[in-house]
Design a protein around this motif. Structure first.
Motif, PDB file in Angstrom:
ATOM      1  N   ASN A   1       0.834  -1.207   0.000  1.00  0.00           N
ATOM      2  CA  ASN A   1       0.000   0.000   0.000  1.00  0.00           C
ATOM      3  C   ASN A   1       0.869   1.258   0.000  1.00  0.00           C
ATOM      4  OD1 ASN A   1      -2.397   1.411  -0.140  1.00  0.00           O
ATOM      5  ND2 ASN A   1      -2.593   1.567   2.084  1.00  0.00           N
ATOM      6  N   HIS A   2       1.860   1.243  -0.865  1.00  0.00           N
ATOM      7  CA  HIS A   2       2.774   2.383  -0.999  1.00  0.00           C
ATOM      8  C   HIS A   2       3.194   2.448  -2.454  1.00  0.00           C
ATOM      9  CE1 HIS A   2       5.225   5.516   0.576  1.00  0.00           C
ATOM     10  NE2 HIS A   2       6.370   4.949   0.241  1.00  0.00           N
ATOM     11  N   HIS A   3       3.095   3.618  -3.056  1.00  0.00           N
ATOM     12  CA  HIS A   3       3.229   3.705  -4.510  1.00  0.00           C
ATOM     13  C   HIS A   3       4.288   4.729  -4.903  1.00  0.00           C
ATOM     14  CE1 HIS A   3      -0.726   2.140  -3.485  1.00  0.00           C
ATOM     15  NE2 HIS A   3      -0.534   1.346  -4.527  1.00  0.00           N
ATOM     16  N   PRO A   4       5.089   4.401  -5.912  1.00  0.00           N
ATOM     17  CA  PRO A   4       6.167   5.294  -6.337  1.00  0.00           C
ATOM     18  C   PRO A   4       5.683   6.364  -7.307  1.00  0.00           C
ATOM     19  CG  PRO A   4       6.201   3.326  -7.684  1.00  0.00           C
ATOM     20  CD  PRO A   4       5.099   3.143  -6.658  1.00  0.00           C
ATOM     21  N   ASN A   5       6.489   7.384  -7.434  1.00  0.00           N
ATOM     22  CA  ASN A   5       6.405   8.250  -8.603  1.00  0.00           C
ATOM     23  C   ASN A   5       7.392   7.630  -9.582  1.00  0.00           C
ATOM     24  OD1 ASN A   5       4.612  10.127  -7.496  1.00  0.00           O
ATOM     25  ND2 ASN A   5       6.273  11.228  -6.514  1.00  0.00           N
ATOM     26  N   TRP A   6       6.922   7.286 -10.753  1.00  0.00           N
ATOM     27  CA  TRP A   6       7.830   6.645 -11.691  1.00  0.00           C
ATOM     28  C   TRP A   6       7.461   6.999 -13.127  1.00  0.00           C
ATOM     29  CZ3 TRP A   6       6.809   0.636 -11.155  1.00  0.00           C
ATOM     30  CH2 TRP A   6       5.484   0.359 -11.443  1.00  0.00           C
ATOM     31  N   SER A   7       8.431   6.782 -14.003  1.00  0.00           N
ATOM     32  CA  SER A   7       8.207   6.997 -15.428  1.00  0.00           C
ATOM     33  C   SER A   7       9.109   6.043 -16.186  1.00  0.00           C
ATOM     34  CB  SER A   7       8.521   8.439 -15.821  1.00  0.00           C
ATOM     35  OG  SER A   7       9.894   8.710 -15.647  1.00  0.00           O
ATOM     36  N   ASN A   8       8.705   5.753 -17.411  1.00  0.00           N
ATOM     37  CA  ASN A   8       9.594   4.960 -18.240  1.00  0.00           C
ATOM     38  C   ASN A   8       9.611   5.513 -19.646  1.00  0.00           C
ATOM     39  OD1 ASN A   8       7.191   3.417 -19.396  1.00  0.00           O
ATOM     40  ND2 ASN A   8       8.917   2.320 -20.279  1.00  0.00           N
ATOM     41  N   GLU A   9      10.769   5.406 -20.259  1.00  0.00           N
ATOM     42  CA  GLU A   9      10.944   5.776 -21.647  1.00  0.00           C
ATOM     43  C   GLU A   9      11.678   4.620 -22.309  1.00  0.00           C
ATOM     44  OE1 GLU A   9      13.223   9.177 -24.196  1.00  0.00           O
ATOM     45  OE2 GLU A   9      12.301   9.774 -22.310  1.00  0.00           O
ATOM     46  N   TYR A  10      10.961   3.900 -23.135  1.00  0.00           N
ATOM     47  CA  TYR A  10      11.422   2.686 -23.790  1.00  0.00           C
ATOM     48  C   TYR A  10      11.969   1.688 -22.775  1.00  0.00           C
ATOM     49  CZ  TYR A  10      13.596  -0.637 -26.918  1.00  0.00           C
ATOM     50  OH  TYR A  10      13.960  -1.797 -27.531  1.00  0.00           O
TER      51      TYR A  10
ATOM     52  N   SER B   1      11.034   7.368  -8.034  1.00  0.00           N
ATOM     53  CA  SER B   1      11.238   8.232  -6.867  1.00  0.00           C
ATOM     54  C   SER B   1      10.285   7.779  -5.771  1.00  0.00           C
ATOM     55  CB  SER B   1      10.931   9.693  -7.196  1.00  0.00           C
ATOM     56  OG  SER B   1      11.797  10.176  -8.185  1.00  0.00           O
ATOM     57  N   LEU B   2      10.817   7.666  -4.564  1.00  0.00           N
ATOM     58  CA  LEU B   2      10.000   7.250  -3.429  1.00  0.00           C
ATOM     59  C   LEU B   2      10.057   8.288  -2.318  1.00  0.00           C
ATOM     60  CD1 LEU B   2      11.099   3.509  -3.101  1.00  0.00           C
ATOM     61  CD2 LEU B   2       9.081   4.406  -4.266  1.00  0.00           C
ATOM     62  N   SER B   3       8.901   8.650  -1.828  1.00  0.00           N
ATOM     63  CA  SER B   3       8.765   9.451  -0.609  1.00  0.00           C
ATOM     64  C   SER B   3       7.367   9.184  -0.066  1.00  0.00           C
ATOM     65  CB  SER B   3       8.978  10.946  -0.871  1.00  0.00           C
ATOM     66  OG  SER B   3       7.947  11.458  -1.668  1.00  0.00           O
ATOM     67  N   THR B   4       7.171   9.509   1.178  1.00  0.00           N
ATOM     68  CA  THR B   4       5.878   9.281   1.825  1.00  0.00           C
ATOM     69  C   THR B   4       5.172  10.633   1.929  1.00  0.00           C
ATOM     70  OG1 THR B   4       6.814   7.432   3.050  1.00  0.00           O
ATOM     71  CG2 THR B   4       4.737   8.337   3.869  1.00  0.00           C
ATOM     72  N   HIS B   5       4.159  10.822   1.094  1.00  0.00           N
ATOM     73  CA  HIS B   5       3.509  12.126   0.993  1.00  0.00           C
ATOM     74  C   HIS B   5       2.893  12.563   2.319  1.00  0.00           C
ATOM     75  CE1 HIS B   5       4.311  12.037  -3.243  1.00  0.00           C
ATOM     76  NE2 HIS B   5       3.744  10.844  -3.324  1.00  0.00           N
ATOM     77  N   ASP B   6       2.308  11.623   3.072  1.00  0.00           N
ATOM     78  CA  ASP B   6       1.690  11.969   4.363  1.00  0.00           C
ATOM     79  C   ASP B   6       2.702  12.523   5.357  1.00  0.00           C
ATOM     80  OD1 ASP B   6      -0.577  10.922   3.239  1.00  0.00           O
ATOM     81  OD2 ASP B   6      -0.641   9.137   4.496  1.00  0.00           O
ATOM     82  N   GLU B   7       3.963  12.126   5.216  1.00  0.00           N
ATOM     83  CA  GLU B   7       5.014  12.557   6.144  1.00  0.00           C
ATOM     84  C   GLU B   7       5.906  13.641   5.534  1.00  0.00           C
ATOM     85  OE1 GLU B   7       5.344  11.578   9.269  1.00  0.00           O
ATOM     86  OE2 GLU B   7       3.760  10.066   9.203  1.00  0.00           O
ATOM     87  N   ASP B   8       5.654  13.986   4.286  1.00  0.00           N
ATOM     88  CA  ASP B   8       6.439  14.997   3.574  1.00  0.00           C
ATOM     89  C   ASP B   8       7.933  14.680   3.593  1.00  0.00           C
ATOM     90  OD1 ASP B   8       6.693  17.301   2.016  1.00  0.00           O
ATOM     91  OD2 ASP B   8       7.174  18.524   3.774  1.00  0.00           O
ATOM     92  N   GLY B   9       8.253  13.413   3.305  1.00  0.00           N
ATOM     93  CA  GLY B   9       9.655  13.018   3.253  1.00  0.00           C
ATOM     94  C   GLY B   9       9.805  11.515   3.177  1.00  0.00           C
ATOM     95  N   VAL B  10      11.017  11.061   3.395  1.00  0.00           N
ATOM     96  CA  VAL B  10      11.347   9.646   3.294  1.00  0.00           C
ATOM     97  C   VAL B  10      11.096   8.947   4.633  1.00  0.00           C
ATOM     98  CG1 VAL B  10      13.207   8.008   2.804  1.00  0.00           C
ATOM     99  CG2 VAL B  10      13.032  10.120   1.480  1.00  0.00           C
ATOM    100  N   THR B  11      10.433   7.803   4.580  1.00  0.00           N
ATOM    101  CA  THR B  11      10.144   7.010   5.778  1.00  0.00           C
ATOM    102  C   THR B  11      10.620   5.575   5.560  1.00  0.00           C
ATOM    103  OG1 THR B  11       7.969   6.230   5.082  1.00  0.00           O
ATOM    104  CG2 THR B  11       8.052   8.388   6.201  1.00  0.00           C
ATOM    105  N   ILE B  12      10.441   4.770   6.580  1.00  0.00           N
ATOM    106  CA  ILE B  12      10.816   3.356   6.488  1.00  0.00           C
ATOM    107  C   ILE B  12      10.020   2.656   5.385  1.00  0.00           C
ATOM    108  CG2 ILE B  12       9.233   2.411   8.206  1.00  0.00           C
ATOM    109  CD1 ILE B  12      12.967   1.597   7.937  1.00  0.00           C
TER     110      ILE B  12
END
Length: 96
Positions: free
Chosen positions: A52-61, A67-78
């Motif tokens: 139940n945790h989702h990345p910001n990601w993109s792909n080109e070919y 990119s991973l961060s926890t939006h509820d905590e406004d930063g990086v969490t465990i």
């Protein structure tokens, strides 16, 4: 709980493919082709749902940027490190 910069840097020692900047941890993978990249993304998506945790990601070919961060905590969490470790395991398995 949001992790401090020192803790993040120490945890990244175990994830050498990842970097910390702009309040998130980031990585980029290059695959042999689009199909292999999409296959990895599909497998990662199932893990994201399970955690139940989702990345910001993109792909080109054949390039996947994550990119991973926890939006509820406004930063990086465990949670971000758990997902990063799961992603690493999936990508390593794809390489075999």
């Amino acid at each position: 709980m949001k992790l401090d910069d020192d803790t993040i840097e120490k945890k990244l020692l175990h994830l050498p493919e990842w970097d910390y900047y702009e309040n998130a941890i980031h990585t980029e993978y290059e695959f042999d082709n689009f199909k292999d990249c999409f296959s990895a993304m599909s497998r990662i998506a199932f893990e994201c749902e399970a955690l139940n945790h989702h990345p910001n990601w993109s792909n080109e070919y054949n390039i996947l940027k994550i990119s991973l961060s926890t939006h509820d905590e406004d930063g990086v969490t465990i949670k971000d490190f758990k997902l990063a470790e799961a992603i690493e395991a999936i990508v390593e398995e794809e390489d075999d």
